[in-house]
Each structure stands twice: as C-alpha cells, then as structure tokens.
Design a protein around this motif. Structure first.
Motif, PDB file in Angstrom:
ATOM      1  N   ILE A 191     -88.599   0.161   6.309  1.00  9.30           N
ATOM      2  CA  ILE A 191     -87.256  -0.422   6.386  1.00  9.30           C
ATOM      3  C   ILE A 191     -87.325  -1.926   6.664  1.00  9.30           C
ATOM      4  CG2 ILE A 191     -85.211  -0.568   7.887  1.00  9.30           C
ATOM      5  CD1 ILE A 191     -84.971   1.627   5.919  1.00  9.30           C
ATOM      6  N   HIS A 193     -89.480  -3.991   5.808  1.00  7.81           N
ATOM      7  CA  HIS A 193     -90.035  -4.752   4.689  1.00  7.81           C
ATOM      8  C   HIS A 193     -89.025  -4.926   3.550  1.00  7.81           C
ATOM      9  CE1 HIS A 193     -93.508  -6.362   2.488  1.00  7.81           C
ATOM     10  NE2 HIS A 193     -93.053  -5.737   1.414  1.00  7.81           N
ATOM     11  N   LEU A 194     -87.973  -4.124   3.524  1.00 12.11           N
ATOM     12  CA  LEU A 194     -87.032  -4.149   2.407  1.00 12.11           C
ATOM     13  C   LEU A 194     -86.384  -5.507   2.160  1.00 12.11           C
ATOM     14  CD1 LEU A 194     -85.178  -0.698   2.566  1.00 12.11           C
ATOM     15  CD2 LEU A 194     -87.265  -1.331   1.346  1.00 12.11           C
ATOM     16  N   LEU A 197     -87.832  -7.829  -0.566  1.00 12.16           N
ATOM     17  CA  LEU A 197     -87.835  -7.421  -1.970  1.00 12.16           C
ATOM     18  C   LEU A 197     -86.653  -8.029  -2.706  1.00 12.16           C
ATOM     19  CD1 LEU A 197     -88.614  -3.598  -1.542  1.00 12.16           C
ATOM     20  CD2 LEU A 197     -90.236  -5.493  -1.770  1.00 12.16           C
ATOM     21  N   ARG A 202     -84.744  -3.538  -3.445  1.00  6.30           N
ATOM     22  CA  ARG A 202     -84.311  -3.254  -2.066  1.00  6.30           C
ATOM     23  C   ARG A 202     -83.238  -2.168  -2.052  1.00  6.30           C
ATOM     24  NH1 ARG A 202     -83.265  -8.012  -0.850  1.00  6.30           N
ATOM     25  NH2 ARG A 202     -81.049  -8.175  -1.255  1.00  6.30           N
ATOM     26  N   THR A 203     -82.288  -2.253  -2.978  1.00  7.00           N
ATOM     27  CA  THR A 203     -81.187  -1.289  -3.008  1.00  7.00           C
ATOM     28  C   THR A 203     -81.672   0.082  -3.451  1.00  7.00           C
ATOM     29  OG1 THR A 203     -79.746  -3.142  -3.635  1.00  7.00           O
ATOM     30  CG2 THR A 203     -78.821  -0.936  -3.798  1.00  7.00           C
ATOM     31  N   LEU A 205     -84.674   1.459  -3.060  1.00  5.42           N
ATOM     32  CA  LEU A 205     -85.410   2.126  -1.987  1.00  5.42           C
ATOM     33  C   LEU A 205     -84.498   2.493  -0.826  1.00  5.42           C
ATOM     34  CD1 LEU A 205     -88.811   0.178  -1.956  1.00  5.42           C
ATOM     35  CD2 LEU A 205     -88.261   2.363  -3.021  1.00  5.42           C
ATOM     36  N   ARG A 206     -83.553   1.618  -0.491  1.00  2.00           N
ATOM     37  CA  ARG A 206     -82.632   1.920   0.618  1.00  2.00           C
ATOM     38  C   ARG A 206     -81.817   3.181   0.305  1.00  2.00           C
ATOM     39  NH1 ARG A 206     -81.101   0.303   6.041  1.00  2.00           N
ATOM     40  NH2 ARG A 206     -79.270   1.597   6.398  1.00  2.00           N
ATOM     41  N   THR A 267     -76.129   0.728   4.239  1.00  2.00           N
ATOM     42  CA  THR A 267     -76.393   1.088   2.844  1.00  2.00           C
ATOM     43  C   THR A 267     -75.216   0.679   1.959  1.00  2.00           C
ATOM     44  OG1 THR A 267     -77.803   2.939   3.494  1.00  2.00           O
ATOM     45  CG2 THR A 267     -76.922   2.980   1.254  1.00  2.00           C
ATOM     46  N   GLN A 314     -92.184   0.224  -7.246  1.00  2.00           N
ATOM     47  CA  GLN A 314     -91.652  -0.516  -6.097  1.00  2.00           C
ATOM     48  C   GLN A 314     -92.168   0.076  -4.790  1.00  2.00           C
ATOM     49  OE1 GLN A 314     -90.070  -3.309  -6.848  1.00  2.00           O
ATOM     50  NE2 GLN A 314     -90.305  -2.647  -8.968  1.00  2.00           N
ATOM     51  N   VAL A 318     -94.934  -1.627  -1.906  1.00  2.31           N
ATOM     52  CA  VAL A 318     -94.625  -1.796  -0.478  1.00  2.31           C
ATOM     53  C   VAL A 318     -95.657  -1.054   0.371  1.00  2.31           C
ATOM     54  CG1 VAL A 318     -92.940  -1.355   1.346  1.00  2.31           C
ATOM     55  CG2 VAL A 318     -92.171  -2.114  -0.909  1.00  2.31           C
TER      56      VAL A 318
END
Length: 392
Positions: A191, A193-194, A197, A202-203, A205-206, A267, A314, A318
C-alpha cells in the motif's frame, strides 16, 4: 566420350585482382510460390567447386521445402523489429511497452539478437532459460516474450517450428498457490508503494487490493458501475478470453452472480482522480466520449480492454522493488479474503463481497438476501482491522 563434371554447370571460376581464384554461380531454383515469379539466386566467393555445389544443394533443398533462402538469413533482431510493430499496434499502454522494451534490451536481444532464427535450437532456448533463472526470481514472462518473437517467425514462414515449444524451462519455485497471499505487514508495504506508481497502475492495484474482485471483473468495469454518492461498485460482467469464444469474451461473472459491494473513501478518491486524468489522456489520443458513463474504467491506448498481463506486470514490478514474496494477481483476492476473515467479518458478507455462491443450508438460508447493512458492516470490519495495523 564426353566426361560430365560432378559439379553444377553454372559454377564458374573467376579471379580477383590479387590473383586469388574463387567460384561463383547463378542458378534457377523454380517458381516462387509467394510471388509467382522465377527464383534465380547468385552466390560468389567460394574457395572450391565443391563448396559452391554444397551451397546450390542447400538452396534447392530449402526452396523445395518451402523456405525462402533469404528468410533463412533472418536474424532474431530482424524478426523482433517486425514483432515490435505488431506489438505497438496491439493497443498496449506505453508504460507496459517501456517495460517490455527493457526486457528485450537487457535480456533477450543480448542473447538471441545476432542469431539467425533458422539456427536457434532447443538447446539455445534452454541455455537462455537457465541463464535467466540464475539472475532473476521471476523470469517466465521474459521467456514468453522471446518465444512470441519465434512464433512470429513461424507465422511469417521464416522457420517451420518454434524451438521454445519443446524446450525444458526451469520452474519458478516460489509459486506456491497454498501461500498465495500477503500477510498484513507485506500488504502494508505494498500500500505504501502505490503512490509512486502512475495513476492507472496505482488505481488498478488499489481496486484489486480493497475489493477482492477477479481480474476478469476488473477489465469490464465502466464508470456507470461506480456510484460515488452511495459509495458502491457494481459487478455484473467479467472478461474471459478463450479461442473458442469467437470474440465474445464478456459474460456473467464466475458463479453467474452479479453483486454490489461498498467501497472505502480512499479507494473512491483514487478512482475519482483517475477518472479526471483518464479524460485528459483520451483527449490527447484524439478519443472523444459520447457518454462518459459507458467508458471503461481501465483502458489501453486504443480505448479497448486492457491486455490480460497488465495487472500481473504491475504487481510483479512492485513485488520485485519491495523484495516481497511472490503472489499472483489472484493472490490479491486471496489476501482480501484472508484479511476479512482475520477481521472477523460476517461470513455471509464475505461470500457476497467475493461473489461466491451461498450454500443453501438452514444456517445461511436467513442470509440469502444480503442486506446493505451486512455489506457495509463487512467493509467496516475490514477497515477497522486495517486501522489497527496503521494502514487506513
């Protein structure tokens, strides 16, 4: 009685200015099946008639077996350039293209680049794989790219078969499905590290980390599925590729269960930021939207579905940057499930959030209509658990 030479009559002797003697030939091979024209080949600078004859025999064999002599001289680098044109046109996002370009420049081309594709053997492929396995923990995706170039050589009929198809490739031993999730501390690192990106990565993976939805469900989401006011996400379709689908790759989710799940505020904020940036990116690409709510949330450069390996790449990047244990994208779903259980969330609420079919026994029959309260409480249990660990 005339004595015939055992060598082809087209072989002629000639001398260079320094007096050295060589042989050359011009021979007719036949009618080219590609162009319909006569195929005539000239070669020179053979040190003997025998060497020239061997070359004539080779050219005739290759021509008669359907291989063009000039194609036999195609290098891996040359085929890669042809592959690269198609890869760019496939709708790949540029961030992914840059990473792929790095795989070729750093690993694949230094090994295969100079080699003629017709001379690349199974042994070469195995040597390449072993070399990679000694340098990298996760290397199969790089081998797949090299193999795809060789498949292009097969498709264009430069070679008859892909040596990668029978090569024995070392296993990535870290892929243990039973352990395919992140514990709370590794999740916390991921989290943190997001923010480094790009917006879409980022979106992606979140959303995967905080919803537990399947990758196929992620690909077909549109902005009409997000309700910022009610703080919900609707899941009603999924993308699943198969060569037997005849191009119709969108259908009901696994288990045929549509559902609506609640989203946390962070989110939702990240989704809103990406939505605004996406409009600008689409405008730069010259893509105008008739109805923004029909727009895919996650798109490639031609505004179509993401390539299936985008989330994987992605996540892998990470994981390598943070030196975490390897998990698959589906492992984020396992992680979400595990954390919900550790948070003591309602069992039926967990099943509904994940889109699992509810078992129809006496205990769960009461819950078959999962209320909004159960759904909200399920998310709140998870967020309270994360807050205890300094995540939310």
């Amino acid at each position: 009685m005339t004595i015939k030479s055992k060598y082809h009559s087209a072989i002629k002797e000639y001398n260079l200015k320094d007096g050295s003697k060589y042989y050359r030939f011009t021979v007719y091979l036949g009618v080219d099946s590609y162009s319909g024209k006569d195929k005539i080949v000239t070669r020179s600078k053979f040190s003997s008639q025998k060497a020239a004859q061997v070359e004539i025999d080779r050219l005739k064999y290759e021509f008669n077996s359907g291989q063009k002599p000039e194609d036999m001289r195609k290098t891996f680098s040359g085929v890669y350039e042809e592959w690269d044109v198609n890869y760019k046109d496939s709708g790949i996002v540029m961030s992914t293209y840059s990473k792929t370009e790095g795989y070729f420049n750093n690993h694949i081309l230094p090994f295969f680049g100079h080699m003629k594709v017709s001379k690349i053997t199974v042994r070469h492929c195995e040597q390449f794989a072993i070399q990679l396995s000694k340098k990298l923990k996760y290397f199969h995706h790089i081998i797949n790219y090299a193999s795809d170039v060789m498949n292009t050589a097969v498709r264009y009929e430069y070679i008859n078969s892909n040596p990668f198809s029978t090569a024995k490739i070392p296993k990535e031993s870290v892929h243990e499905i039973s352990d395919n999730y992140l514990d709370i501390e590794d999740f916390k690192l991921l989290i943190s590290h997001l923010p480094s990106l790009d917006s879409m990565a980022r979106t992606v993976l979140r959303v995967l980390m905080f919803t537990g939805i399947r990758k196929g469900e992620l690909f077909v989401l549109t902005w009409s599925d997000v309700d910022y006011k009610k703080k919900t996400l609707a899941i009603h379709e999924a993308y699943s590729y198969s060569k037997h689908n005849n191009g119709n790759n969108v259908g009901r989710p696994k288990g045929k269960l549509s559902r609506i799940i609640f989203l946390d505020d962070v989110t939702l904020d990240i989704l809103k930021q990406w939505q605004q940036e996406q409009v600008l990116l689409l405008t730069q690409l010259g893509i105008s939207l008739d109805k923004q709510t029909d727009q895919l949330i996650f798109n490639n450069s031609v505004n179509n579905y993401l390539n299936s390996y985008y989330p994987n790449e992605q996540l892998t990047e990470v994981i390598e940057a943070l030196n975490l244990k390897f998990i698959t994208v589906h492992g984020l779903r396992h992680t979400h499930t595990t954390h919900l259980a550790e948070a003591s969330a309602d069992f039926v609420g967990i099943q509904n959030r994940l889109g699992h079919v509810l078992s129809k026994n006496t205990t769960t029959q009461f819950y078959l209509h999962v209320t909004d309260k159960i759904k909200r409480d399920t998310l709140e249990s998870l967020l309270a658990y994360y807050k205890e660990h300094g995540i939310y």
